[in-house]
Design a protein around this motif. Structure first.
Motif, PDB file in Angstrom:
ATOM      1  N   GLN A   1     -47.543 -53.694 -15.751  1.00 21.10           N
ATOM      2  CA  GLN A   1     -47.583 -53.926 -14.307  1.00 21.10           C
ATOM      3  C   GLN A   1     -46.276 -53.577 -13.591  1.00 21.10           C
ATOM      4  O   GLN A   1     -46.318 -52.896 -12.561  1.00 21.10           O
ATOM      5  N   PRO A   2     -45.116 -54.016 -14.099  1.00 21.41           N
ATOM      6  CA  PRO A   2     -43.877 -53.669 -13.386  1.00 21.41           C
ATOM      7  C   PRO A   2     -43.654 -52.154 -13.309  1.00 21.41           C
ATOM      8  O   PRO A   2     -43.146 -51.655 -12.296  1.00 21.41           O
ATOM      9  N   PHE A   3     -44.060 -51.424 -14.350  1.00 24.80           N
ATOM     10  CA  PHE A   3     -43.899 -49.966 -14.327  1.00 24.80           C
ATOM     11  C   PHE A   3     -44.810 -49.344 -13.271  1.00 24.80           C
ATOM     12  O   PHE A   3     -44.428 -48.409 -12.578  1.00 24.80           O
ATOM     13  N   LEU A   4     -46.021 -49.868 -13.184  1.00 25.39           N
ATOM     14  CA  LEU A   4     -46.980 -49.306 -12.228  1.00 25.39           C
ATOM     15  C   LEU A   4     -46.538 -49.577 -10.802  1.00 25.39           C
ATOM     16  O   LEU A   4     -46.591 -48.695  -9.944  1.00 25.39           O
ATOM     17  N   VAL A   5     -46.078 -50.785 -10.532  1.00 24.42           N
ATOM     18  CA  VAL A   5     -45.724 -51.103  -9.142  1.00 24.42           C
ATOM     19  C   VAL A   5     -44.451 -50.363  -8.733  1.00 24.42           C
ATOM     20  O   VAL A   5     -44.359 -49.829  -7.629  1.00 24.42           O
ATOM     21  N   LYS A   6     -43.504 -50.284  -9.671  1.00 28.32           N
ATOM     22  CA  LYS A   6     -42.240 -49.596  -9.376  1.00 28.32           C
ATOM     23  C   LYS A   6     -42.468 -48.126  -9.052  1.00 28.32           C
ATOM     24  O   LYS A   6     -41.723 -47.524  -8.280  1.00 28.32           O
ATOM     25  N   ASN A   7     -43.466 -47.532  -9.682  1.00 26.94           N
ATOM     26  CA  ASN A   7     -43.700 -46.092  -9.532  1.00 26.94           C
ATOM     27  C   ASN A   7     -44.950 -45.760  -8.721  1.00 26.94           C
ATOM     28  O   ASN A   7     -45.358 -44.602  -8.691  1.00 26.94           O
ATOM     29  N   SER A   8     -45.557 -46.749  -8.096  1.00 29.37           N
ATOM     30  CA  SER A   8     -46.826 -46.519  -7.375  1.00 29.37           C
ATOM     31  C   SER A   8     -47.771 -45.712  -8.266  1.00 29.37           C
ATOM     32  O   SER A   8     -48.425 -44.779  -7.799  1.00 29.37           O
ATOM     33  N   ALA A   9     -47.814 -46.084  -9.520  1.00 22.82           N
ATOM     34  CA  ALA A   9     -48.559 -45.296 -10.501  1.00 22.82           C
ATOM     35  C   ALA A   9     -49.964 -45.860 -10.711  1.00 22.82           C
ATOM     36  O   ALA A   9     -50.228 -47.016 -10.390  1.00 22.82           O
ATOM     37  N   LEU A  10     -50.816 -45.011 -11.235  1.00 27.18           N
ATOM     38  CA  LEU A  10     -52.221 -45.356 -11.449  1.00 27.18           C
ATOM     39  C   LEU A  10     -52.553 -45.269 -12.936  1.00 27.18           C
ATOM     40  O   LEU A  10     -52.098 -44.355 -13.629  1.00 27.18           O
TER      41      LEU A  10
ATOM     42  N   ILE B   1     -42.325 -42.443 -16.812  1.00 31.08           N
ATOM     43  CA  ILE B   1     -43.253 -41.965 -15.779  1.00 31.08           C
ATOM     44  C   ILE B   1     -42.544 -41.786 -14.437  1.00 31.08           C
ATOM     45  O   ILE B   1     -41.577 -42.463 -14.111  1.00 31.08           O
ATOM     46  N   ASN B   2     -43.074 -40.835 -13.691  1.00 32.15           N
ATOM     47  CA  ASN B   2     -42.579 -40.555 -12.341  1.00 32.15           C
ATOM     48  C   ASN B   2     -43.346 -41.355 -11.301  1.00 32.15           C
ATOM     49  O   ASN B   2     -44.422 -41.885 -11.573  1.00 32.15           O
ATOM     50  N   ARG B   3     -42.805 -41.357 -10.103  1.00 37.17           N
ATOM     51  CA  ARG B   3     -43.500 -41.917  -8.958  1.00 37.17           C
ATOM     52  C   ARG B   3     -44.864 -41.223  -8.830  1.00 37.17           C
ATOM     53  O   ARG B   3     -44.967 -40.013  -9.017  1.00 37.17           O
ATOM     54  N   PHE B   4     -45.879 -41.992  -8.536  1.00 38.39           N
ATOM     55  CA  PHE B   4     -47.253 -41.501  -8.362  1.00 38.39           C
ATOM     56  C   PHE B   4     -47.851 -40.929  -9.652  1.00 38.39           C
ATOM     57  O   PHE B   4     -48.745 -40.091  -9.616  1.00 38.39           O
TER      58      PHE B   4
END
Lengths: 332, 332
Positions: free
Chosen positions: A261-270, A234-237
């Motif tokens: 969780q670590p993937f979401l926080v690292k990428n500011s993902a939703l 996944i990309n940022r956002f």
């Protein structure tokens, strides 16, 4: 004779035929003022029904034991004491798994067999199409030029998501479980690339190859290891639409996967759970867009039509074996 | 003499003192026109720095080996050839772990020691406060009467989140790792309830007891099993702010936990990674609100202040043992 399918006992893990019971009754159904008599024409079977067969807290209450199972049904009005409905018309709505039933008409939508085949009102012009369109647009917020990955891509919802994403200018990668389905994705539904998760040696690496600029939107119908593989790309956002988790519906224990969780926080993902009924105020606009695209031949769809009321439970069970291509529907 | 702390090698798992090297240089630092000479006064150590010590793709590039580590620093201007800054003023910003350094002033903010203690500009009036306020309001979208659970609740961010949530009328439950911290949550920070995850026999059940109406917002600083336990208690339309994942920062393998997807879809819930720097346009408004609450004595804060430049690496490592209460700061 009226036939009914009731939930006999709750599935443990994968549903089986013994979870259901057929009841046949020799009786006439009488209707009162304001009521209509319906004869089922097409019955939709959907993975989410598995959730309602368990006795667990959810957004809709579980099915009751010894009561009819319900799903999306297109039915013919065969008698009417209700001014809104005329004998011979067709309606769609959430109805019992019964050959004939009485209704007040509440919650039913009239459908027009001259505009589109009746079965499409359970599919691309019904909940399936609405789920694809609204999940993608309301949570995915697609921007032309972005890349989307769709899991369960050859399924009813997935195949529509991919086509809409193409119409909106995205690069579309689908994940499915047979080479035949991958061919369908590319040749029938216009996906840019397809990955067969059963033959892939490294799904994450194959996604990276198909989406060299990374994944901006993930439309997730399956959960489990396939979704884990997408996370690595996944990309940022990034926006992840959780539409279904068919891979775990039959789990008897709480399923585990990599920590998102670590993937979401690292990428500011939703990541957001999507249930189409929360977006009811958008249905008219969405239906209009879907009908327009369908009339313009910009959307196509697959159906697996099984014949016979008695085959409803089997058709439902077959969903978990991936035996359907596109929308699974039972013709009565 | 100028001392510098560089990253000597990348931590595998938990960071150790041997990952860092101290360099002492006997030299004078000269400044050119437009530059200022800074002397470090307070240095912030934060869990997220662990991420930058690994050589992994992230929203900020990893620290380079044999280069100074950077974090939030409050420094005194001890010489200036820059019209914006005057000798004797204090500034805060992302700076090197160095006793003295030269800067152009770019990205630095002047801070006023007469309005609040200097250390607060690394804490409640700095990134810590902004993270708590903006994470809670922008993703959490709190509504008075709702229930929030905060993990890492006695930490720098968590203790501020809980207080702001109380100010906004929420029912606030904190999770922390010692009875002493739980006492702090309840008596100093005004949380409604606290759960000690080290002594709890069943964290999910204890959350249910503390939040009988379910969890509407979860402010997640930790990830791992604590976050799993919260998931079992979320309400429909819950919002989960992933602010940190301290429990897995030191993992050498991809950590596993329960699959969040079924919980999100069942509850139409949202989970979003939060990085405060994405919300820079909201900083002035947020700073103003935080300063107002602080001046009105509506917010309080804890600091663990360690003395001495040489203790920066140890203070950082101690974060992962939970040795801090509130914001961990090194006074130079």
């Amino acid at each position: 004779m009226i036939k009914t399918i009731v939930l006999n006992n709750r599935p443990e893990g994968k549903p089986t035929l013994s979870n259901f019971e057929f009841i046949s009754e020799e009786k006439d159904l009488n209707i009162n003022d304001g009521e209509i008599l319906l004869e089922a024409a097409y019955v939709s079977v959907d993975p989410y029904l598995r959730g309602r067969m368990s006795d667990a807290k959810s957004y809709v209450p579980p099915f009751e034991l010894n009561k009819p199972v319900q799903s999306g049904v297109v039915a013919k009005v065969i008698a009417s004491k209700n001014d809104t409905f005329t004998e011979g018309e067709y309606v769609s709505g959430m109805l019992d798994w019964k050959t004939k039933q009485v209704s007040t008409g509440e919650g039913l939508l009239k459908v027009d067999s001259s505009k589109a085949p009746l079965s499409t009102y359970l599919g691309i012009l019904g909940m399936t199409g609405l789920t694809a369109y609204l999940g993608l647009t309301q949570i995915g917020k697609p921007v032309a030029g972005e890349t989307i990955v769709v899991s369960g891509a050859a399924g009813a919802v997935g195949s529509v998501v991919g086509q809409i994403a193409k119409l909106l200018g995205l690069n579309v990668v689908g994940i499915a479980g047979t080479d035949e389905k991958i061919e369908l994705l590319k040749n029938k539904f216009g996906f840019d690339a397809g990955i067969n998760y059963n033959t892939s040696k490294d799904i994450a690496a194959d996604i990276k190859k198909a989406a060299p600029n990374g994944v901006d939107i993930y439309f997730d119908n399956v959960g489990g290891p396939i979704s884990d593989a997408v996370l690595f790309n996944i990309n940022r956002f990034a926006r992840i639409i959780i539409c279904g988790a068919i891979s775990v519906y039959n789990s008897t224990e709480t399923p585990k996967s990599i920590s998102v969780q670590p993937f979401l926080v690292k990428n500011s993902a939703l990541m957001q759970g999507f249930i189409v009924s929360n977006y009811a105020e958008k249905f008219p606009e969405a239906m209009k867009q879907l009908a327009t695209w369908l009339a313009e031949d910009k959307l196509t769809y697959s159906e697996t039509i099984v014949e016979g009321f008695d085959n409803i439970p089997k058709a439902f069970i077959d969903l978990f074996e991936g035996k359907n291509k596109g929308k699974m529907i039972v013709k009565i």
